[in-house]
Design a protein around this motif. Structure first.
Motif, PDB file in Angstrom:
ATOM      1  N   SER A 269       6.027 -15.250   0.438  1.00  0.00           N
ATOM      2  CA  SER A 269       4.801 -14.477   0.707  1.00  0.00           C
ATOM      3  C   SER A 269       3.810 -14.759  -0.404  1.00  0.00           C
ATOM      4  O   SER A 269       4.190 -15.151  -1.512  1.00  0.00           O
ATOM      5  CB  SER A 269       5.106 -12.982   0.793  1.00  0.00           C
ATOM      6  OG  SER A 269       5.407 -12.471  -0.478  1.00  0.00           O
TER       7      SER A 269
ATOM      8  N   GLY B  75       6.737 -14.990  -4.360  1.00  0.00           N
ATOM      9  CA  GLY B  75       6.960 -13.719  -3.694  1.00  0.00           C
ATOM     10  C   GLY B  75       7.762 -13.918  -2.420  1.00  0.00           C
ATOM     11  O   GLY B  75       7.856 -15.032  -1.888  1.00  0.00           O
ATOM     12  N   SER B  76       8.357 -12.841  -1.937  1.00  0.00           N
ATOM     13  CA  SER B  76       9.178 -12.935  -0.729  1.00  0.00           C
ATOM     14  C   SER B  76       9.056 -11.645   0.078  1.00  0.00           C
ATOM     15  O   SER B  76       9.042 -10.549  -0.481  1.00  0.00           O
ATOM     16  CB  SER B  76      10.641 -13.108  -1.136  1.00  0.00           C
ATOM     17  OG  SER B  76      11.486 -12.760  -0.072  1.00  0.00           O
TER      18      SER B  76
ATOM     19  N   THR C 266      13.469 -10.120  -0.009  1.00  0.00           N
ATOM     20  CA  THR C 266      14.044 -10.620  -1.262  1.00  0.00           C
ATOM     21  C   THR C 266      15.539 -10.894  -1.131  1.00  0.00           C
ATOM     22  O   THR C 266      16.042 -11.898  -1.631  1.00  0.00           O
ATOM     23  CB  THR C 266      13.809  -9.603  -2.402  1.00  0.00           C
ATOM     24  OG1 THR C 266      12.419  -9.274  -2.431  1.00  0.00           O
ATOM     25  CG2 THR C 266      14.184 -10.176  -3.754  1.00  0.00           C
TER      26      THR C 266
ATOM     27  N   CYS D 168       6.746 -11.401  -8.268  1.00  0.00           N
ATOM     28  CA  CYS D 168       7.074 -10.331  -7.318  1.00  0.00           C
ATOM     29  C   CYS D 168       8.505 -10.477  -6.782  1.00  0.00           C
ATOM     30  O   CYS D 168       9.447 -10.244  -7.537  1.00  0.00           O
ATOM     31  CB  CYS D 168       6.026 -10.267  -6.220  1.00  0.00           C
ATOM     32  SG  CYS D 168       5.994  -8.652  -5.432  1.00  0.00           S
ATOM     33  N   GLY D 169       8.717 -10.895  -5.524  1.00  0.00           N
ATOM     34  CA  GLY D 169      10.088 -11.063  -5.027  1.00  0.00           C
ATOM     35  C   GLY D 169      10.873 -12.020  -5.922  1.00  0.00           C
ATOM     36  O   GLY D 169      12.066 -11.812  -6.185  1.00  0.00           O
TER      37      GLY D 169
ATOM     38  N   GLN E 151      12.009 -10.193  -8.889  1.00  0.00           N
ATOM     39  CA  GLN E 151      13.171  -9.351  -8.559  1.00  0.00           C
ATOM     40  C   GLN E 151      14.454 -10.183  -8.571  1.00  0.00           C
ATOM     41  O   GLN E 151      15.497  -9.737  -9.036  1.00  0.00           O
ATOM     42  CB  GLN E 151      12.955  -8.699  -7.185  1.00  0.00           C
ATOM     43  CG  GLN E 151      11.754  -7.755  -7.146  1.00  0.00           C
ATOM     44  CD  GLN E 151      11.386  -7.322  -5.730  1.00  0.00           C
ATOM     45  OE1 GLN E 151      11.784  -7.943  -4.747  1.00  0.00           O
ATOM     46  NE2 GLN E 151      10.614  -6.243  -5.618  1.00  0.00           N
TER      47      GLN E 151
ATOM     48  N   GLU F 277      14.201  -3.804   4.110  1.00  0.00           N
ATOM     49  CA  GLU F 277      14.029  -5.232   4.391  1.00  0.00           C
ATOM     50  C   GLU F 277      15.251  -5.862   5.035  1.00  0.00           C
ATOM     51  O   GLU F 277      15.152  -6.881   5.688  1.00  0.00           O
ATOM     52  CB  GLU F 277      13.712  -5.990   3.091  1.00  0.00           C
ATOM     53  CG  GLU F 277      12.323  -5.722   2.556  1.00  0.00           C
ATOM     54  CD  GLU F 277      11.917  -6.630   1.413  1.00  0.00           C
ATOM     55  OE1 GLU F 277      10.767  -6.507   1.003  1.00  0.00           O
ATOM     56  OE2 GLU F 277      12.706  -7.437   0.910  1.00  0.00           O
TER      57      GLU F 277
ATOM     58  N   LEU G 130      14.655  -1.345  -3.569  1.00  0.00           N
ATOM     59  CA  LEU G 130      13.531  -1.320  -2.638  1.00  0.00           C
ATOM     60  C   LEU G 130      13.327   0.125  -2.184  1.00  0.00           C
ATOM     61  O   LEU G 130      14.224   0.735  -1.621  1.00  0.00           O
ATOM     62  CB  LEU G 130      13.787  -2.251  -1.458  1.00  0.00           C
ATOM     63  CG  LEU G 130      13.967  -3.737  -1.835  1.00  0.00           C
ATOM     64  CD1 LEU G 130      14.311  -4.565  -0.602  1.00  0.00           C
ATOM     65  CD2 LEU G 130      12.729  -4.304  -2.512  1.00  0.00           C
TER      66      LEU G 130
ATOM     67  N   ILE H 278       1.764  -5.838  -4.563  1.00  0.00           N
ATOM     68  CA  ILE H 278       2.155  -5.456  -3.196  1.00  0.00           C
ATOM     69  C   ILE H 278       3.674  -5.516  -3.149  1.00  0.00           C
ATOM     70  O   ILE H 278       4.241  -6.609  -3.068  1.00  0.00           O
ATOM     71  CB  ILE H 278       1.606  -6.456  -2.156  1.00  0.00           C
ATOM     72  CG1 ILE H 278       0.079  -6.579  -2.245  1.00  0.00           C
ATOM     73  CG2 ILE H 278       2.046  -6.066  -0.739  1.00  0.00           C
ATOM     74  CD1 ILE H 278      -0.511  -7.667  -1.358  1.00  0.00           C
ATOM     75  N   HIS H 279       4.342  -4.411  -3.246  1.00  0.00           N
ATOM     76  CA  HIS H 279       5.809  -4.461  -3.199  1.00  0.00           C
ATOM     77  C   HIS H 279       6.420  -3.111  -2.866  1.00  0.00           C
ATOM     78  O   HIS H 279       5.843  -2.060  -3.155  1.00  0.00           O
ATOM     79  CB  HIS H 279       6.380  -4.963  -4.532  1.00  0.00           C
ATOM     80  CG  HIS H 279       5.870  -4.241  -5.743  1.00  0.00           C
ATOM     81  ND1 HIS H 279       6.559  -3.234  -6.335  1.00  0.00           N
ATOM     82  CD2 HIS H 279       4.726  -4.378  -6.459  1.00  0.00           C
ATOM     83  CE1 HIS H 279       5.867  -2.786  -7.389  1.00  0.00           C
ATOM     84  NE2 HIS H 279       4.742  -3.465  -7.474  1.00  0.00           N
ATOM     85  N   MET H 280       7.605  -3.191  -2.275  1.00  0.00           N
ATOM     86  CA  MET H 280       8.389  -1.993  -2.011  1.00  0.00           C
ATOM     87  C   MET H 280       9.303  -1.730  -3.224  1.00  0.00           C
ATOM     88  O   MET H 280       9.695  -0.594  -3.477  1.00  0.00           O
ATOM     89  CB  MET H 280       9.308  -2.177  -0.784  1.00  0.00           C
ATOM     90  CG  MET H 280       8.656  -2.681   0.490  1.00  0.00           C
ATOM     91  SD  MET H 280       7.450  -1.564   1.206  1.00  0.00           S
ATOM     92  CE  MET H 280       8.493  -0.224   1.778  1.00  0.00           C
ATOM     93  N   GLY H 281       9.671  -2.794  -3.916  1.00  0.00           N
ATOM     94  CA  GLY H 281      10.666  -2.702  -4.973  1.00  0.00           C
ATOM     95  C   GLY H 281      10.192  -1.947  -6.218  1.00  0.00           C
ATOM     96  O   GLY H 281       9.022  -2.009  -6.590  1.00  0.00           O
TER      97      GLY H 281
ATOM     98  N   HIS I  24       0.434 -10.369  -8.373  1.00  0.00           N
ATOM     99  CA  HIS I  24      -0.056 -11.514  -7.594  1.00  0.00           C
ATOM    100  C   HIS I  24      -1.435 -11.918  -8.116  1.00  0.00           C
ATOM    101  O   HIS I  24      -2.163 -11.101  -8.673  1.00  0.00           O
ATOM    102  CB  HIS I  24      -0.198 -11.136  -6.115  1.00  0.00           C
ATOM    103  CG  HIS I  24       1.109 -10.924  -5.434  1.00  0.00           C
ATOM    104  ND1 HIS I  24       2.014 -11.936  -5.226  1.00  0.00           N
ATOM    105  CD2 HIS I  24       1.663  -9.807  -4.909  1.00  0.00           C
ATOM    106  CE1 HIS I  24       3.068 -11.449  -4.587  1.00  0.00           C
ATOM    107  NE2 HIS I  24       2.887 -10.160  -4.402  1.00  0.00           N
TER     108      HIS I  24
HETATM  109  N1  GLN Z   1       5.238  -9.568  -2.405  1.00  0.00           N
HETATM  110  C1  GLN Z   1       6.539  -9.595  -2.724  1.00  0.00           C
HETATM  111  O1  GLN Z   1       7.058 -10.583  -3.218  1.00  0.00           O
HETATM  112  C2  GLN Z   1       7.343  -8.367  -2.408  1.00  0.00           C
HETATM  113  C3  GLN Z   1       8.738  -8.387  -2.923  1.00  0.00           C
HETATM  114  C4  GLN Z   1       9.679  -7.462  -2.158  1.00  0.00           C
HETATM  115  N2  GLN Z   1       9.809  -7.899  -0.794  1.00  0.00           N
HETATM  116  C5  GLN Z   1       9.182  -6.040  -2.230  1.00  0.00           C
HETATM  117  O2  GLN Z   1       8.538  -5.568  -1.306  1.00  0.00           O
HETATM  118  O3  GLN Z   1       9.382  -5.388  -3.205  1.00  0.00           O
END
Ligand code: GLN
Length: 480
Positions: free
Chosen positions: A260, A295-296, A299, A329-330, A333, A346, A364, A389-392, A423
């Motif tokens: 991502s 990013g992912s 993850t 980001c991902g 993590q 996820e 997450l 932008i992340h859930m983690g 990012h």
């Molecule tokens: N943008 C991302 O890499 C997000 C990382 C991971 N999927 C999260 O939401 O925390």
């Protein structure tokens, strides 16, 4: 509204250019795409998530982006599954089947209309973009992004076709022939995009299309390889470098299945010192000077991929050899000890070990963090900017911070390995210079100003379109 005979015909770039032309002519344009599907997203000033294409178009229109410009964003996060973002906030995951065939489209359409109406009171004109092809017969009655939206907005519609792909007569003729009479009336012009070679050779083709469709062809736009506008989605990835090169600093971005925000690397890619490439090759990873895990959107699945492809081993080896390894980001993590997903936001897997390079554990959460930020990097005073932008949520056993955001530590650095949630971090020259400074590469001393470079390219694009498109006709047919 600019719509297409299919996806990737160049809609979002044309809308970007039209926004810039209208701005130059004294209008107050704003972009709008009811629903976008992309893993390249951006955060508005008020901390809400939208597709990056609309953020880019807003930049071309010289305004701040808002969620009204892209009220629905679908972020593919698994097999046939997407996170649905409405007005900038996630409202849950849906399978493609339930999204496209379920009953929520009614509700989403009324939300989309609200966003449009609000935007329409602030800007004029609103430049709408469609999605994919306008003739997806099986999906048409649930459409919220193409001609139903055009009908609601009373927009003049322009159909874009990609001549580079071939089949331009059939795709233009067929796309229009499959519309019902009311829809046909909305189509005010045709734009033939991505033409290679001598345009005058297509004069006859243009006449034939007009005779067949009874709709004027407003322009044949030459392929413009030298104009840089950010790509809309992962289709853009296909055109990127995939191989290592010689004579420059080789930066390998690991090509994760759920990569991502690969737009994070556009500025680095343009740097004259750098050869940046996306890879899954162990050999190329071994030879690279710097490895970045991007990013992912998933993850845990991407961490599993690193292991099963043995790229994890290669990254660990590079780290042991003191090579630069960076996680965004991902990717950040994944550098930690573990990633857990107790609420299955996820993945179905509850917890998985990470690469174990950084003493951190990520969980997450059910709340998503979306915010723009200003930060200082490695103790440097210069204020840099980016977005999260992340859930983690990541906890450190011991934190060696990379950045400070409002005096709060962020990210982690230990010698040659660092990770961050931010990012757009490489859009800041401070960070790029820091990343590259130990490598001995000749480079002209003037600073690369990415913002100025983007501006120059919006203007180039506007000029390119004005030269090849009947803009006067489009302006005369504005319906606001
Ligand atoms: N943008 C991302 O890499 C997000 C990382 C991971 N999927 C999260 O939401 O925390």
């Amino acid at each position: 509204m600019f719509v297409g005979t299919g996806s990737d015909v160049g809609k979002s770039i044309i809308v970007t250019g039209i926004c810039r032309i209208l701005k130059q002519k004294g209008f107050a344009p704003a972009p709008f795409k009811a629903q976008n599907m992309s893993l390249n997203s951006y955060v508005t000033k008020d901390g809400l998530e939208i597709g990056r294409a609309q953020a880019v178009q807003a930049e071309a229109a010289e305004i701040d982006c808002t969620t009204d410009m892209n009220p629905v964003l679908l972020k593919p996060s698994g097999k046939n599954k997407s996170q649905v973002i409405l007005h900038g906030k996630p409202i849950g995951d849906q399978t493609a089947r339930s999204y496209f065939l379920g009953n929520n489209k009614q509700h989403l359409f009324s939300e989309v209309k609200k966003a449009f109406d609000h935007l329409n009171t602030q800007y004029s004109p609103v430049v709408l973009e469609g999605a994919g092809s306008i003739s997806e017969l099986n999906l048409k009655h649930r459409d919220i992004v193409n001609l139903r939206m055009a009908q609601y907005a009373n927009a003049s519609v322009y159909l874009i076709a990609d001549i580079d792909r071939g089949g331009v007569f059939a795709s233009v003729y067929g796309s229009i022939a499959l519309l019902d009479e009311n829809e046909k009336k909305l189509i005010k012009g045709i734009i033939i995009n991505k033409f290679r070679g001598d345009i005058s050779l297509f004069e006859e083709g243009k006449k034939l299309i007009e005779e067949l469709t009874k709709v004027p062809v407003l322009g044949v736009i030459p392929y413009a390889k030298d104009i840089y506008i950010e790509e809309e989605d992962s289709l853009g990835l296909e055109e990127k470098n995939k191989k290592i090169s010689q004579g420059k600093i080789n930066i390998a971005v690991v090509l994760l299945p759920f990569i991502s925000n690969f737009t994070d690397f556009n500025r680095l890619e343009k740097d004259k010192r750098v050869h940046l490439f996306y890879t899954r090759s162990k050999e190329d990873l071994k030879k690279a000077d710097i490895i970045i895990i991007p990013g992912s959107k998933n993850t845990i699945a991407d961490m599993q991929f690193l292991r099963s492809s043995a790229l994890a081993q290669e990254i660990l080896l590079a780290h042991e050899q003191n090579k630069k390894v960076v996680g965004i980001c991902g990717g950040f993590q994944m550098l930690g000890h573990s990633i857990s997903d107790p609420h299955n936001v996820e993945n179905d897997i509850q917890t998985i070990p990470g690469l174990g390079i950084i003493p951190a554990n990520t969980v997450l959460a059910s709340e998503k963090t979306t915010k723009q930020c200003q930060f200082t990097f490695k103790g440097n005073d210069k204020l840099c900017s980016g977005y999260e932008i992340h859930m983690g949520v990541t906890d450190f056993e011991e934190q060696l911070p990379l950045n400070f955001i409002d005096n709060k530590p962020e990210g982690y650095i230990n010698n040659n390995c660092w990770g961050t949630y931010i990012h757009g971090i490489f859009d800041n020259s401070t960070i790029v210079d820091d990343l590259l400074n130990e490598f001995n590469i000749d480079y002209p001393s003037e600073e690369f100003d990415y913002q100025a470079y983007k501006e120059e390219n919006y203007n180039k694009l506007a000029h390119h379109l004005e030269e090849n498109l009947n803009m006067q006709y489009i302006i005369e047919n504005l319906t606001y």
